[in-house]
Design a protein around this motif. Structure first.
Motif, PDB file in Angstrom:
ATOM      1  N   UNK A  41      75.436  74.695  45.098  1.00  0.00           N
ATOM      2  CA  UNK A  41      74.223  73.922  45.095  1.00  0.00           C
ATOM      3  C   UNK A  41      73.368  74.113  44.088  1.00  0.00           C
ATOM      4  N   UNK A  42      73.281  75.474  43.362  1.00  0.00           N
ATOM      5  CA  UNK A  42      72.503  75.797  42.285  1.00  0.00           C
ATOM      6  C   UNK A  42      73.240  74.772  40.959  1.00  0.00           C
ATOM      7  N   UNK A  43      74.428  74.964  40.912  1.00  0.00           N
ATOM      8  CA  UNK A  43      75.052  74.422  39.770  1.00  0.00           C
ATOM      9  C   UNK A  43      74.787  72.763  39.912  1.00  0.00           C
ATOM     10  N   UNK A  44      74.657  72.244  41.018  1.00  0.00           N
ATOM     11  CA  UNK A  44      74.413  70.721  41.204  1.00  0.00           C
ATOM     12  C   UNK A  44      73.186  70.428  40.642  1.00  0.00           C
ATOM     13  N   UNK A  45      72.151  71.300  40.704  1.00  0.00           N
ATOM     14  CA  UNK A  45      70.829  70.983  40.293  1.00  0.00           C
ATOM     15  C   UNK A  45      70.889  70.873  38.590  1.00  0.00           C
ATOM     16  N   UNK A  84      75.139  85.984  37.645  1.00  0.00           N
ATOM     17  CA  UNK A  84      74.589  86.624  36.600  1.00  0.00           C
ATOM     18  C   UNK A  84      75.084  86.313  35.241  1.00  0.00           C
ATOM     19  N   UNK A  85      76.177  85.967  35.171  1.00  0.00           N
ATOM     20  CA  UNK A  85      76.679  85.625  33.803  1.00  0.00           C
ATOM     21  C   UNK A  85      76.551  84.114  33.802  1.00  0.00           C
ATOM     22  N   UNK A  86      76.769  83.045  34.744  1.00  0.00           N
ATOM     23  CA  UNK A  86      76.952  81.768  34.724  1.00  0.00           C
ATOM     24  C   UNK A  86      75.802  81.268  34.243  1.00  0.00           C
ATOM     25  N   UNK A  87      74.392  81.672  34.886  1.00  0.00           N
ATOM     26  CA  UNK A  87      73.177  81.031  34.555  1.00  0.00           C
ATOM     27  C   UNK A  87      72.885  80.719  33.205  1.00  0.00           C
TER      28      UNK A  87
END
Length: 638
Positions: free
Chosen positions: A88-92, A168-171
């Motif tokens: 869901x965060x990635x979809x943002x 923590x890495x992906x963001x």
């Protein structure tokens, strides 16, 4: 002696032009046909854009599925769940990129269709600034609210630590991801559909390769997937960086215009892109609501499992749906800017036919072989197959309506009907959620899937009723139809397409001469327009030679009391556009009573076009040469 060209046109087949030679008693009458469909150039451009765009959508979907499978097999199901919880965060990120990318590309297409290249460059620059600023702001917010965001998406004791490790890495890929996705919409307007696709393909390929290497050979855990995201989308930005750098020269001019003007441009971009971003928002809302209902009605996770299969079916069909919509949008935007309504209708119908044919084939497979579809996604229990068989069939039928609505919404967005584009999508979701709950409690589990089908049928029906209600009191010339664009173009006197050849030039010249003469009985201006078109097309044919036997040119002529406007669009690989470098060339004096001049004349064709016209504007949009020639009727020299 003046030679008046004659044209014989088959009225029953307006897209075919027949040429029958000159009305000259000293000439040998000969017959040949120049037959080019009016939207052939646009169809070819659509096909040129469609394949890479579908490939781009496919790479996004397949990369996500393959990455989940990779992590699940190499690390375990909990690590796979940790990655999926962050979705869901990635979809943002995607929503930001879609909002700015689709909005800016649509606005750029309309501006370039109007011949305003400077405005299109300004929109590109503002969009680039917005992508960087929004992505940077999103990154900072994620750093500040890191723990809160992880807690919001999962509170599982076993998954939460893994989700933090991955997230923590992906963001840190936020900025790279938003720029690489958003910029792909913009480069297509410059005719670089291949580049936009390769940005996505390269990014996702690097993500998968880096993930595999770090997990398999470097012994890393779920954090490898986050690092792979950074490396992958950084590579995408580097690939498109030359195009970004080429447009950064406009940043100074944009900033000098002041924040107010820049803010208005950004508002138009966001407003135009909102319907496309709304699709992602509403899909997320729909998934959230139906997941809860499906789990409640089956008292276990079987309902969610079947709904997941349905969503995977939509994900596969959406490759073609979104590919078609994203291909259609910039083309329609350009045509809308040019007010070429006939070709807008033609390319929409063509796009819809292709999409419905592909979707119908896929839906038919799901209806005929639901057990195979369920098994592909891991549903092998006889009880679940029995429960899911009709659910998948009903849901598949609804996808035809979903595809129609998505393509139509993108179309409305491209012609500035933002409220209508947003409205039909909001109506669809506003119907499906309450209908699913109502029919679910009335009819059980099958009621959910009936609700999807009913919602699509009602939404499509309401759309047609809306169009009918707006048109029913109007005469035919005042109607807009389902596409909400004019049927009638009062000033247009000629609209045809011919091959790029000497024969095509003569055919177009005759058609235009005849059309203007019928409208105004003004032989002088009919001759001027006919000669300008003939010499222009002949110049393209001379420059192109035999290099491109599929080259064609669209010609639209509008005639008002003040001027004759000739809009030409060609797909030739002409080394030199004949509209460029016309000024300053020598030639013979031309009298006001100039009559038909043969292609074989020694008079320089480029200079002749310039002599006859008040102005010539040219640009290249979507890889097509566009030229507008204006003949001023108010000039004292005739």
């Amino acid at each position: 002696m003046a030679i008046a060209p004659a044209i014989y046109c088959n009225a029953a087949q307006p897209q075919t032009v027949l040429y029958a030679g000159f009305q000259n008693p000293d000439a040998t009458v000969f017959l040949h046909m120049v037959s080019v469909k009016q939207i052939s150039i646009i169809r070819r451009k659509y096909g040129e854009f469609l394949a890479p765009t579908v490939l781009m959508c496919m790479s996004i979907t397949i990369a996500y599925v393959l990455n989940s499978i990779l992590v699940g097999h190499l690390l375990g199901t909990e690590q796979m769940a940790a990655i999926n919880t962050i979705l869901p965060i990635f979809q943002t990120y995607s929503i930001i990129a879609i909002l700015i990318g689709t909005g800016a590309s649509s606005e750029m297409a309309i501006a370039m269709g109007c011949g305003d290249k400077k405005k299109a460059d300004a929109i590109y620059a503002v969009a680039l600034i917005a992508l960087v600023l929004f992505a940077t702001a999103g990154l900072l917010l994620q750093i500040v609210f890191f723990d809160n965001l992880v807690f919001f998406v999962t509170n599982s004791a076993s998954v939460t630590p893994l989700a933090k490790e991955y997230y923590g890495r992906m963001l840190w890929c936020t900025v790279f991801y938003v720029i690489s996705i958003g910029i792909t919409y913009l480069v297509r307007i410059d005719g670089k559909a291949g580049l936009s696709s390769w940005v996505i393909i390269l990014s996702n390929s690097v993500v998968l390769a880096a993930d595999f290497v770090m997990i398999k050979f470097m012994g890393m855990g779920v954090e490898a997937s986050g690092i792979a995201m950074i490396i992958g989308y950084l590579s995408g930005v580097l690939l498109v960086f030359p195009d970004i750098a080429r447009h950064t020269k406009h940043l100074g001019a944009i900033l000098s215009d002041g924040m107010k003007k820049t803010g208005r441009t950004l508002w138009r971009i966001s407003r135009t892109g909102w319907p496309a971003a709304l699709i992602s928002l509403l899909v997320s809302l729909k998934i959230f609501a139906i997941n809860i209902l499906a789990e409640h009605l089956t008292d276990n996770s079987s309902g969610i499992a079947i709904f997941t299969v349905c969503l995977m079916c939509w994900s596969f069909i959406s490759i073609f749906t979104m590919g078609s919509a994203m291909t259609l949008s910039p083309i329609v935007g350009v045509l809308y800017g040019e007010q070429d309504y006939a070709r807008i209708r033609g390319i929409f119908k063509y796009s819809m036919k292709i999409l419905m044919a592909v979707c119908s084939a896929l839906v038919m497979f799901i209806i005929l072989f639901p057990d195979i579809v369920l098994f592909i996604f891991g549903i092998d229990s006889p009880q679940l197959i029995t429960l899911g068989r009709n659910a998948v069939r009903l849901f598949a039928l609804s996808l035809l309506g979903t595809s129609f609505i998505v393509l139509t919404a993108y179309f409305y967005m491209s012609v500035g009907k933002i409220k209508l584009a947003s409205g039909i999508q909001a109506l669809e979701v506003a119907l499906v959620i309450p209908l699913a709950y109502l029919l679910g409690y009335m009819l059980g589990f099958m009621g959910i899937w009936l609700a999807f089908l009913a919602a699509e049928l009602i939404t499509v029906g309401v759309l047609f009723l809306y169009a009918y209600a707006k048109d029913w009191r109007k005469n035919r010339n005042g109607r807009y139809g389902i596409l909400q664009i004019p049927y009638s173009e009062p000033a247009k006197v000629a609209d045809l397409s011919v091959e790029v050849s000497i024969k095509g030039a003569i055919t177009a010249s005759e058609k235009i001469y005849d059309s203007i003469l019928k409208r105004t009985s003004d032989e002088l201006y009919a001759n001027k327009a006919a000669v300008a078109v003939e010499e222009y097309i002949a110049a393209i044919a001379k420059n192109t030679g035999d290099r491109d036997d599929r080259a064609a040119v669209d010609i639209r002529v509008s005639d008002t009391d003040e001027k004759i406007s000739i809009a030409l669009r060609d797909n030739s690989k002409c080394a030199v556009n004949p509209a460029i470098n016309l000024a300053g060339k020598g030639g013979k004096d031309i009298a006001e009573d100039i009559s038909y001049i043969s292609i074989a004349s020694d008079t320089d064709g480029g200079w002749l076009v310039r002599r006859l016209s008040e102005s010539i504007e040219t640009n290249n949009v979507l890889g097509l040469n566009n030229t507008v020639i204006i003949i001023d009727k108010r000039r004292s020299d005739g």
